[in-house]
Each structure stands twice: as structure tokens, then as C-alpha cells.
Design a protein around this motif. Structure first.
Motif, PDB file in Angstrom:
ATOM      1  N   LYS A  93       0.879  -1.168   0.000  1.00 31.71           N
ATOM      2  CA  LYS A  93       0.000   0.000   0.000  1.00 31.71           C
ATOM      3  C   LYS A  93       0.913   1.213   0.000  1.00 31.71           C
ATOM      4  CE  LYS A  93      -3.774   2.405   0.400  1.00 31.71           C
ATOM      5  NZ  LYS A  93      -4.669   2.463  -0.755  1.00 31.71           N
ATOM      6  N   VAL A  94       0.758   2.078  -0.990  1.00 29.45           N
ATOM      7  CA  VAL A  94       1.571   3.292  -1.059  1.00 29.45           C
ATOM      8  C   VAL A  94       0.903   4.368  -0.210  1.00 29.45           C
ATOM      9  CG1 VAL A  94       2.486   5.106  -2.553  1.00 29.45           C
ATOM     10  CG2 VAL A  94       2.409   2.742  -3.375  1.00 29.45           C
ATOM     11  N   TRP A  95       1.711   5.032   0.613  1.00 25.64           N
ATOM     12  CA  TRP A  95       1.219   6.130   1.451  1.00 25.64           C
ATOM     13  C   TRP A  95       2.101   7.338   1.189  1.00 25.64           C
ATOM     14  CZ3 TRP A  95      -3.121   6.157   4.253  1.00 25.64           C
ATOM     15  CH2 TRP A  95      -3.345   7.247   5.105  1.00 25.64           C
ATOM     16  N   LEU A 102      -0.316  11.953   8.223  1.00 25.84           N
ATOM     17  CA  LEU A 102       0.400  10.975   9.036  1.00 25.84           C
ATOM     18  C   LEU A 102      -0.257   9.604   8.908  1.00 25.84           C
ATOM     19  CD1 LEU A 102       2.634  10.561  11.194  1.00 25.84           C
ATOM     20  CD2 LEU A 102       0.890  11.046  12.913  1.00 25.84           C
ATOM     21  N   PHE A 103       0.552   8.593   8.613  1.00 34.30           N
ATOM     22  CA  PHE A 103       0.016   7.235   8.521  1.00 34.30           C
ATOM     23  C   PHE A 103      -0.342   6.740   9.916  1.00 34.30           C
ATOM     24  CE2 PHE A 103       0.258   2.641   8.608  1.00 34.30           C
ATOM     25  CZ  PHE A 103      -0.578   2.331   7.539  1.00 34.30           C
ATOM     26  N   PRO A 104      -1.509   6.123  10.086  1.00 40.13           N
ATOM     27  CA  PRO A 104      -1.889   5.587  11.396  1.00 40.13           C
ATOM     28  C   PRO A 104      -1.130   4.284  11.687  1.00 40.13           C
ATOM     29  CG  PRO A 104      -3.636   5.192   9.787  1.00 40.13           C
ATOM     30  CD  PRO A 104      -2.574   5.991   9.089  1.00 40.13           C
ATOM     31  N   LEU A 138       7.505   4.031  18.070  1.00 35.18           N
ATOM     32  CA  LEU A 138       6.504   3.125  18.645  1.00 35.18           C
ATOM     33  C   LEU A 138       6.400   1.850  17.810  1.00 35.18           C
ATOM     34  CD1 LEU A 138       3.662   5.655  19.545  1.00 35.18           C
ATOM     35  CD2 LEU A 138       5.108   4.386  21.152  1.00 35.18           C
ATOM     36  N   PHE A 139       6.401   2.008  16.490  1.00 35.10           N
ATOM     37  CA  PHE A 139       6.335   0.876  15.571  1.00 35.10           C
ATOM     38  C   PHE A 139       7.527  -0.058  15.771  1.00 35.10           C
ATOM     39  CE2 PHE A 139       7.724  -0.582  11.273  1.00 35.10           C
ATOM     40  CZ  PHE A 139       6.727  -1.505  11.038  1.00 35.10           C
ATOM     41  N   LEU A 140       8.725   0.498  15.812  1.00 33.07           N
ATOM     42  CA  LEU A 140       9.933  -0.317  15.998  1.00 33.07           C
ATOM     43  C   LEU A 140       9.965  -0.947  17.390  1.00 33.07           C
ATOM     44  CD1 LEU A 140      12.498   2.039  14.238  1.00 33.07           C
ATOM     45  CD2 LEU A 140      11.705  -0.199  13.414  1.00 33.07           C
ATOM     46  N   GLY A 141       9.519  -0.205  18.382  1.00 30.27           N
ATOM     47  CA  GLY A 141       9.469  -0.731  19.746  1.00 30.27           C
ATOM     48  C   GLY A 141       8.530  -1.912  19.885  1.00 30.27           C
TER      49      GLY A 141
END
Length: 176
Positions: A93-95, A102-104, A138-141
Motif C-alpha cells: 500500500k503506497v502512502w 500521518l500514517f496511522p 513506537l512501531f519499531l518498539g
């Protein structure tokens, strides 16, 4: 026909069923399906509409494998990623944050893999904004995987905690 004319129409699908209806003149069409998170956008080539047929293409998809974030302000490098991913049958999916905001990050669990490719091309500013850095941390964590690439990321964010603690990078010098 042989005139070289291009015919275009658009419609919106039913938000519950995904079904749509559109009336087209006789021709050969290309359908571009713009989807919502986490589904990949689709292109269906060679849809034939004739007086003797009712075209009922079945267009379906599952969640995309990964998210492809386009922070390339010149739009020059998209094909470097899309062609490669397409050749490996990896869906994405391209964002584009400039257009979509901001991507959720909380929606990443809906993708088949917990992977983001984030590319900036030759962008000099807003390669990864402070708010995006917080979301990516947060994503990496939470165990996410990030492939980050671009020519000027270090020059812009090298003094941030995100760059040193999450990307584990150090800008040595700004040179070729």
C-alpha cells in the motif's frame, strides 16, 4: 475506436459490500482501483465492453504485504521500489504523507508483514518529521521492521534520538 480518444469515468464502491456499478460505452478499459488501508491499489488491464456482453470483472484482494511510504518530494524514485516489489509478487500500500497526512501506525497489524519501506529520494526537508519519528519509534518498539532510505535523512535528523537510538546511525560528515 480508431480515433485515439480516451474515455474515462469513475465511481465509488459500496462501503459494506465493495460492489460497484458503472455504465461504459463499447471499448477496452483499464481499471484503477484505489483502496483503503491495508489493501493494495489495483490495476486491471484489458476489460472488454461490447454490445453483446456485460462486463463483470471480479476484482478482489487481501491485505497488502507491506507499507511503502513515499517521502520523495520530487516523485522520481517510486518505480525503483514498485517495480522491484511487483517483480517479487510482494503487495504494498503506497502512502504519501504530503497528500494523505500521518500514517496511522496502529493499522500496521492489518498488513501481512509488519514491514515499512520509507524512502525520501533527494528530499532535504521533512524526510521524517518529529511526529513521524515518534510513530516510527513506537512501531519499531513493538517489533516492526523498517527499511529507511534517502540521500539527506542524516543531514536533517542526525541530532535526534530517533536517528541515534532507533536507526542506530551516526552522521560522520556531509559529503559524497
Amino acid at each position: 475506436d480508431d480515433s485515439g480518444a480516451v474515455y474515462f469515468d469513475s465511481t465509488v464502491s459500496d462501503s459494506v459490500t465493495g460492489n460497484f456499478s458503472i455504465y461504459l460505452i463499447d471499448s477496452v478499459y483499464r481499471a484503477v482501483v484505489k483502496t483503503r488501508i491495508p489493501y493494495p491499489d489495483l490495476v486491471v488491464e484489458d476489460i472488454y465492453v461490447t454490445p453483446d456482453s456485460i462486463a463483470v470483472p471480479s476484482i478482489g484482494t487481501g491485505p497488502a504485504d507491506m507499507l511503502l511510504v513515499n517521502r520523495d518530494d520530487e516523485g522520481r524514485y517510486a518505480s525503483y521500489y514498485t517495480v522491484c516489489l511487483d517483480s517479487m509478487a510482494v503487495t504494498y500500500k503506497v502512502w504519501t504523507p504530503v497528500e494523505q497526512g500521518l500514517f496511522p501506525i496502529s493499522r500496521m497489524s492489518e498488513f501481512n508483514t509488519n514491514t515499512i519501506i520509507w524512502y525520501t529520494g533527494r528530499a532535504v526537508v521533512n524526510t521524517i518529521t518529529a511526529t513521524e519519528q515518534e510513530s516510527l519509534a513506537l512501531f519499531l518498539g513493538a517489533g516492526g521492521k523498517l527499511f529507511l532510505t534517502g540521500q539527506n535523512i542524516g543531514e536533517e535528523i542526525s541530532g535526534t534520538t530517533f536517528y541515534s537510538s532507533w536507526v542506530h546511525a551516526l552522521l560522520v560528515s556531509d559529503s559524497i
